[in-house]
Scaffold this motif. Structure first.
Motif, PDB file in Angstrom:
ATOM      1  N   GLU A 261     -45.853 -31.235  83.595  1.00  0.00           N
ATOM      2  CA  GLU A 261     -45.177 -29.946  83.436  1.00  0.00           C
ATOM      3  C   GLU A 261     -45.651 -29.239  82.171  1.00  0.00           C
ATOM      4  O   GLU A 261     -45.905 -28.033  82.167  1.00  0.00           O
ATOM      5  CB  GLU A 261     -43.661 -30.141  83.414  1.00  0.00           C
ATOM      6  CG  GLU A 261     -43.105 -30.456  84.787  1.00  0.00           C
ATOM      7  CD  GLU A 261     -41.661 -30.941  84.760  1.00  0.00           C
ATOM      8  OE1 GLU A 261     -41.021 -30.927  85.818  1.00  0.00           O
ATOM      9  OE2 GLU A 261     -41.168 -31.346  83.678  1.00  0.00           O
TER      10      GLU A 261
ATOM     11  N   ILE B   9     -47.736 -25.691  82.066  1.00  0.00           N
ATOM     12  CA  ILE B   9     -47.265 -24.485  81.390  1.00  0.00           C
ATOM     13  C   ILE B   9     -48.258 -24.050  80.311  1.00  0.00           C
ATOM     14  O   ILE B   9     -48.487 -22.864  80.118  1.00  0.00           O
ATOM     15  CB  ILE B   9     -45.835 -24.704  80.831  1.00  0.00           C
ATOM     16  CG1 ILE B   9     -45.138 -23.351  80.632  1.00  0.00           C
ATOM     17  CG2 ILE B   9     -45.810 -25.466  79.535  1.00  0.00           C
ATOM     18  CD1 ILE B   9     -44.416 -22.869  81.825  1.00  0.00           C
TER      19      ILE B   9
ATOM     20  N   ILE C 139     -40.323 -29.586  76.341  1.00  0.00           N
ATOM     21  CA  ILE C 139     -40.070 -30.175  77.655  1.00  0.00           C
ATOM     22  C   ILE C 139     -39.800 -31.653  77.449  1.00  0.00           C
ATOM     23  O   ILE C 139     -40.632 -32.359  76.882  1.00  0.00           O
ATOM     24  CB  ILE C 139     -41.271 -29.979  78.607  1.00  0.00           C
ATOM     25  CG1 ILE C 139     -41.505 -28.495  78.866  1.00  0.00           C
ATOM     26  CG2 ILE C 139     -41.036 -30.712  79.916  1.00  0.00           C
ATOM     27  CD1 ILE C 139     -42.581 -28.191  79.900  1.00  0.00           C
TER      28      ILE C 139
ATOM     29  N   TYR D 285     -36.646 -27.224  78.176  1.00  0.00           N
ATOM     30  CA  TYR D 285     -36.619 -27.500  79.598  1.00  0.00           C
ATOM     31  C   TYR D 285     -36.386 -29.003  79.777  1.00  0.00           C
ATOM     32  O   TYR D 285     -37.149 -29.830  79.280  1.00  0.00           O
ATOM     33  CB  TYR D 285     -37.938 -27.088  80.260  1.00  0.00           C
ATOM     34  CG  TYR D 285     -37.984 -27.436  81.723  1.00  0.00           C
ATOM     35  CD1 TYR D 285     -37.397 -26.608  82.661  1.00  0.00           C
ATOM     36  CD2 TYR D 285     -38.572 -28.618  82.159  1.00  0.00           C
ATOM     37  CE1 TYR D 285     -37.404 -26.935  84.002  1.00  0.00           C
ATOM     38  CE2 TYR D 285     -38.593 -28.958  83.498  1.00  0.00           C
ATOM     39  CZ  TYR D 285     -38.008 -28.100  84.416  1.00  0.00           C
ATOM     40  OH  TYR D 285     -38.018 -28.444  85.754  1.00  0.00           O
TER      41      TYR D 285
ATOM     42  N   HIS E 205     -36.213 -32.090  82.189  1.00  0.00           N
ATOM     43  CA  HIS E 205     -36.552 -32.533  83.537  1.00  0.00           C
ATOM     44  C   HIS E 205     -35.788 -33.807  83.883  1.00  0.00           C
ATOM     45  O   HIS E 205     -35.216 -34.458  83.024  1.00  0.00           O
ATOM     46  CB  HIS E 205     -38.058 -32.742  83.712  1.00  0.00           C
ATOM     47  CG  HIS E 205     -38.610 -33.818  82.826  1.00  0.00           C
ATOM     48  ND1 HIS E 205     -39.515 -33.557  81.842  1.00  0.00           N
ATOM     49  CD2 HIS E 205     -38.370 -35.140  82.757  1.00  0.00           C
ATOM     50  CE1 HIS E 205     -39.809 -34.679  81.218  1.00  0.00           C
ATOM     51  NE2 HIS E 205     -39.128 -35.650  81.761  1.00  0.00           N
TER      52      HIS E 205
ATOM     53  N   TYR F 260     -40.219 -21.878  85.070  1.00  0.00           N
ATOM     54  CA  TYR F 260     -40.209 -23.346  85.110  1.00  0.00           C
ATOM     55  C   TYR F 260     -39.810 -23.904  86.465  1.00  0.00           C
ATOM     56  O   TYR F 260     -39.325 -25.018  86.574  1.00  0.00           O
ATOM     57  CB  TYR F 260     -39.282 -23.919  84.023  1.00  0.00           C
ATOM     58  CG  TYR F 260     -39.563 -23.312  82.685  1.00  0.00           C
ATOM     59  CD1 TYR F 260     -40.796 -23.462  82.085  1.00  0.00           C
ATOM     60  CD2 TYR F 260     -38.604 -22.545  82.038  1.00  0.00           C
ATOM     61  CE1 TYR F 260     -41.087 -22.870  80.876  1.00  0.00           C
ATOM     62  CE2 TYR F 260     -38.877 -21.944  80.826  1.00  0.00           C
ATOM     63  CZ  TYR F 260     -40.121 -22.110  80.246  1.00  0.00           C
ATOM     64  OH  TYR F 260     -40.393 -21.518  79.057  1.00  0.00           O
TER      65      TYR F 260
END
Length: 888
Positions: free
Chosen positions: A60, A64, A483, A513, A515, A640
């Motif tokens: 991820e 990004i 993240i 973010y 996850h 996202y």
RNA sequence: GGGCCUGUAGCUCAGUUGGUUAGAGCGCUACCUUGACACGGUAGAGGUCACAGAUUCGAGUUCUGUCAGGCCCACCA
């Protein structure tokens, strides 16, 4: 232009991984223009190896960062590793133990040297793995938490906090791991419910023979350190004993009976023993009643001399048995009841943690937490998904002081020096020559090291050069995004916010973010300690890194856990294979036609500025679809929604590009109307797709792009430096989309009729299509495509014409009749009957809805209009289906 | 004791502001070894969206409750 027949990612992935690093294309330059986009990596433990949980986070992050790089942002992704105090020390101690050596045998300096050796030898593992999976980090900025720069940052903030009175040292109850022989913070202790016992023990009341106070306890061995028993002031059963004393069994010590709310009349016997040295509650109670501490358990969880001769030296659990047996023998054990209790375990080694009073360093959290809470409240930091902010708030608002000292040898030494003469403490950025209180040179540094998370908490800015105002810091801080997994929100995220605000006055990152956790097939969390990790390197070997990345991204919508499964990886490899083979098709045809090398200009979107009305329908359609796809992919990545981006691309590439577009283009080639007129459009779409796919699947896209754009002057060095395709309104072509949908429908209808009749696909059948206006135009102009893709011979006729007999499929736009023998139409009859029933239901529902006054009044005009249109379609369809059934 | 999340096709899961015959991958069925690809193609089967209420013209989507799983936090001996 030749492409190997088989898709073998193993052949080119290592090459690109190496090239990306050596070419230096991911090296950040703060002096360059461009909107900064910066990302700090959650530094993995040096001891660690990459597990599949890292893999999703790294994918991820890489997606990004590649996305922003392709947008032209000035990006930096700083990699690094964490020294991971306890974890690393344990690993090396285990190594030593194999040789029968303990760290104490070696001594501190030699041991530290040993750990550094170990790091040099094995610590690079995780970095190699990060290279392998394609992390586009800036390796020139690689950091380690024990680097001189980062260590300086640690000292700086320690001294600042100390000077502000926010770091203090004192004797408090802490969690002590007797195996690691260090204090732990509250977070490093796991609570597990265990089946235990609640023992009831008679304590004889002094001077009242035959009278007992019966206490209930889950830890009888600690009774040796009791300094009181407590009863509740509301509990009339025992109230008359207030102020009296009891004789502590096995020791004969006389201890007071005190009134305290900690005794719950409803629980156990209502009487609770008070052991201030070995229980956090009792510690507090001890303070309230001014009770002495008697320490009966030592750092190694063995009974001390204070526990009495009979028990001294025994392990605590051994002692428990002995105490119980002795009580039993004296008739003082009143009852043994089964009882579930939470046991505190060391997160690292699962040893039962012992609450002990000891002298430790603490950070005073409350004043620091306040601005950290505000930063999230006022949106300077945003959690994604948003509900993680609740978790954060809950913890922050009930924050407790943070024990930061560890009795380990691997880590940042606490920058405090104790004076042997005046016992004063000197806290200093530089190693002091003398005690600041009495000027004695007889000073020695504190032997403790700091909690690993103390240095991790500085990570976003310490890696950029803080406390110096470096160019990096100015350009890239605050970082744009973090993240990470929710399991370290408290350990790491919260501490970074606290320390970031304190050190820099700014938030360390603007968005977080979170996850999901990767779980295995049994939905178990994958963790190093459980040993159920999937080795990402093994699966990347097997399926290719791109496939593993893609499979994880697809399985990871925000806010959900991710189930890693090899099935999904296989499917993703099929997708990669599909890309590969589409490329092969293009390359083969180009070669056959002796096409000139393709020379695209570098711009954000290769689609034509405006649609040329003379290009083929499929070109207009695929351009428009690609355009829409680009718009949606941008939106998805920017918010996202990685799984959505992956899904869109999968569908576009496989279904639209391969199954329809290329299939039609093949016909053009075969017709000889060919390559010249078409190849540029095909390559445009393909190249644009590669760019869109690149953030998720960097290797295969780089490989194909490099081959495709070989020797083109002026092209970027890497696809990862090409511009990311953007929506272009001029390319949207609603008309082409509509027409192509109709084409697909006609071909689908013909295929469907044939399949229903169970006829040989190779047998060419006669087809008649009855329609007028634009549909008729389309059917005529795309006659060849329909004939080839459905293997029919087509005649176009007005809808009023006499109908041929055969299998029939009707839509509002056309009727298609396929020359199928009447005997073969059973399946169609079935289908039509079912369809009619279905349609009748739908028509009835729609009519009901449309006759509802409230609906007409309240529903938006757009909804009304579409429903009216649809109802008309349903009705027409219904009539046609009925007619078709009659004709059968 | 608080708080959070999940329950949609045989399996693993999508479905962002409620809008009209519910989607994907894998698996399954039938057919196709067609010059990019069998890691493929075509056509299918398969779901009363855990349950019960409520709000609404309209609920997989909002609210309440129930049931079933999972996670986090918390000093009840």
């Amino acid at each position: 232009m030749e492409l190997e027949k088989i898709y073998e990612p193993q052949r080119f992935e290592p090459h690109w991984a190496e090239w990306w690093e050596n070419s230096g294309i991911y090296q950040a330059d703060p002096s360059q223009p461009g909107r900064p986009f910066s990302l700090a990596i959650p530094p993995p433990n040096v001891t660690g190896s990459l597990h599949i949980g890292h893999m999703i986070g790294h994918t991820e992050m890489d997606m990004i960062i590649r996305y922003h790089r392709m947008l032209g942002d000035n990006t930096v992704w700083v990699p690094g590793t964490d020294h991971a105090g306890i974890a690393t020390q344990m690993v090396v101690e285990r190594e030593l133990a194999k040789e029968g050596v303990s760290r104490f045998d070696l001594g501190r300096e030699a041991f530290e040297a040993k750990v550094w050796d170990w790091k040099a030898q094995y610590g690079g593992n995780i970095e190699r793995q990060m290279r392998k999976i394609g992390d586009s980090v800036d390796w020139t900025r690689n950091r380690f938490t024990l680097d001189p720069g980062l260590s300086r940052a640690v000292r700086e903030i320690f001294v600042r906090l100390y000077e502000k009175g926010l770091i203090y040292r004192g004797e408090y109850m802490v969690n002590w791991c007797p195996r690691c022989r260090t204090a732990l913070s509250d977070l490093e202790v796991n609570h597990e419910d265990t089946a235990g016992s609640l023992w009831e023990i008679h304590y004889p009341v002094k001077d009242q023979p035959g009278r007992f106070l019966t206490v209930a306890t889950t830890r009888p061995e600690t009774m040796l350190g009791d300094t009181a028993v407590a009863i509740n002031a509301r509990d009339e059963r025992y109230l008359d004993l207030h102020g009296k004393t009891v004789i502590l069994p096995l020791t004969g010590r006389e201890i007071p009976i005190v009134l305290d709310d900690m005794a719950d009349p409803e629980f156990g016997t209502g009487v609770v023993k008070v052991t201030p040295a070995h229980d956090p509650n009792d510690f507090e109670a001890g303070k309230r009643h001014n009770l002495p501490h008697i320490r009966v358990i030592n750092d190694e969880a063995k009974m001390t001399a204070e526990a009495g001769e009979a028990y001294a030296g025994l392990d605590r659990f051994e002692a428990r048995k002995r105490v119980l047996a002795d009580l039993e023998a004296q008739g003082l054990l009143a009852a043994t009841k089964p009882h579930n209790l939470p046991v505190s375990l060391c997160q690292r080694c699962r040893t039962v943690v012992e609450p002990l009073v000891s002298k430790q360093w603490f950070v005073k959290m409350e004043p620091l937490a306040k601005p950290a809470i505000e930063a999230v409240e006022d949106g300077r930091i945003q959690f994604i998904p948003e509900n993680w902010s609740h978790t954060y708030f809950h913890w922050m608002r009930n924050i407790r002081d943070w024990c930061i000292s560890r009795q380990l040898w691997w880590g940042h030494r606490i920058p405090a020096w104790h004076c042997a003469d005046c016992a004063g403490i000197t806290v200093s950025r530089e190693t002091p020559a003398a005690c600041q209180h009495c000027q004695s040179a007889n000073v020695a540094q504190d032997t403790d090291v700091l909690d690993t998370w103390f240095s991790s908490g500085l990570w976003p800015f310490s890696t950029l050069g803080w406390p110096d105002q470096t160019e990096d810091l100015k350009k890239y801080y605050p970082t744009s995004l973090l993240i990470t997994g929710f399991d370290i929100i408290f350990f790491w995220v919260a501490r970074m916010i606290v320390l970031g605000l304190e050190c820099t006055g700014e938030v360390p990152f603007r968005q977080v973010y979170i996850h999901g956790l990767v779980r295995d097939a049994e939905r178990q969390k994958m963790s190093k300690t459980k040993g159920n990790v999937i080795d990402p390197l093994a699966v990347t070997e097997k399926y290719g890194t791109d496939a593993v990345r893609m499979s994880l991204v697809l399985a990871a919508p925000p806010g959900t856990d991710i189930i890693a499964s090899e099935d999904r990886m296989q499917a993703a490899r099929s997708f990669a294979n599909k890309i590969w083979n589409a490329a092969r098709f293009l390359f083969l045809n180009l070669e056959r036609a002796g096409a000139e090398p393709w020379a695209p200009e570098e711009k954000a979107f290769y689609l034509p500025e405006a649609i040329d009305g003379t290009i083929a329908l499929e070109d207009r359609w695929i351009f428009s679809s690609l355009n829409t796809c680009a718009a949606e992919v941008n939106k998805a990545i920017a918010s996202y929604r990685f799984h959505e981006a992956a899904n869109l691309l999968w569908h576009f590439f496989w279904d639209d590009f391969c199954d329809w577009y290329i299939e039609i283009k093949k016909l053009r080639f075969r017709d000889g109307s060919g390559l010249d007129a078409n190849w540029r459009n095909i390559l445009t779409v393909f190249e644009t797709s590669l760019r869109l796919l690149h953030p998720a699947m960097p290797f295969i896209t780089e490989e194909l792009w490099q081959r495709l754009c070989k020797e083109i002057p002026g092209r970027p060095a890497s696809i990862s430096l090409a511009q990311f395709p953007q929506y272009n309104d001029a390319v949207k072509d609603a008309e082409a989309e509509k027409q192509f949908a109709l084409l697909q429908e006609i071909i689908g209808a013909a295929r469907n009729l044939r399949a229903d009749a169970k006829l040989d696909p190779k047998q060419q059948l006669d087809a008649h299509i009855y329609c007028d206006g634009p549909s008729a135009e389309l059917a005529s102009s795309q006659k060849q495509a329909i004939e080839r893709l459905a293997n029919v011979s087509l005649q176009v006729a007005p809808s009023a014409a006499d109908r041929a007999r055969g299998g029939k499929r009707s839509t509002p736009e056309f009727d298609l009749v396929l020359s199928v023998p009447a005997a073969q139409l059973e399946k169609q009859r079935e289908r039509l009957t079912k369809e009619i029933a279905n349609l009748e239901q739908v028509v009835a529902n729609s009519e009901k809805q449309l006759s509802n006054e409230d609906f007409l009044k309240k529903a938006p005009e757009k909804v009304l209009a579409t429903l009216r249109d649809k109802l008309a379609d349903y009705r027409a369809q219904l009539d046609k289906s009925k007619q078709a059934l009659d004709e059968l």
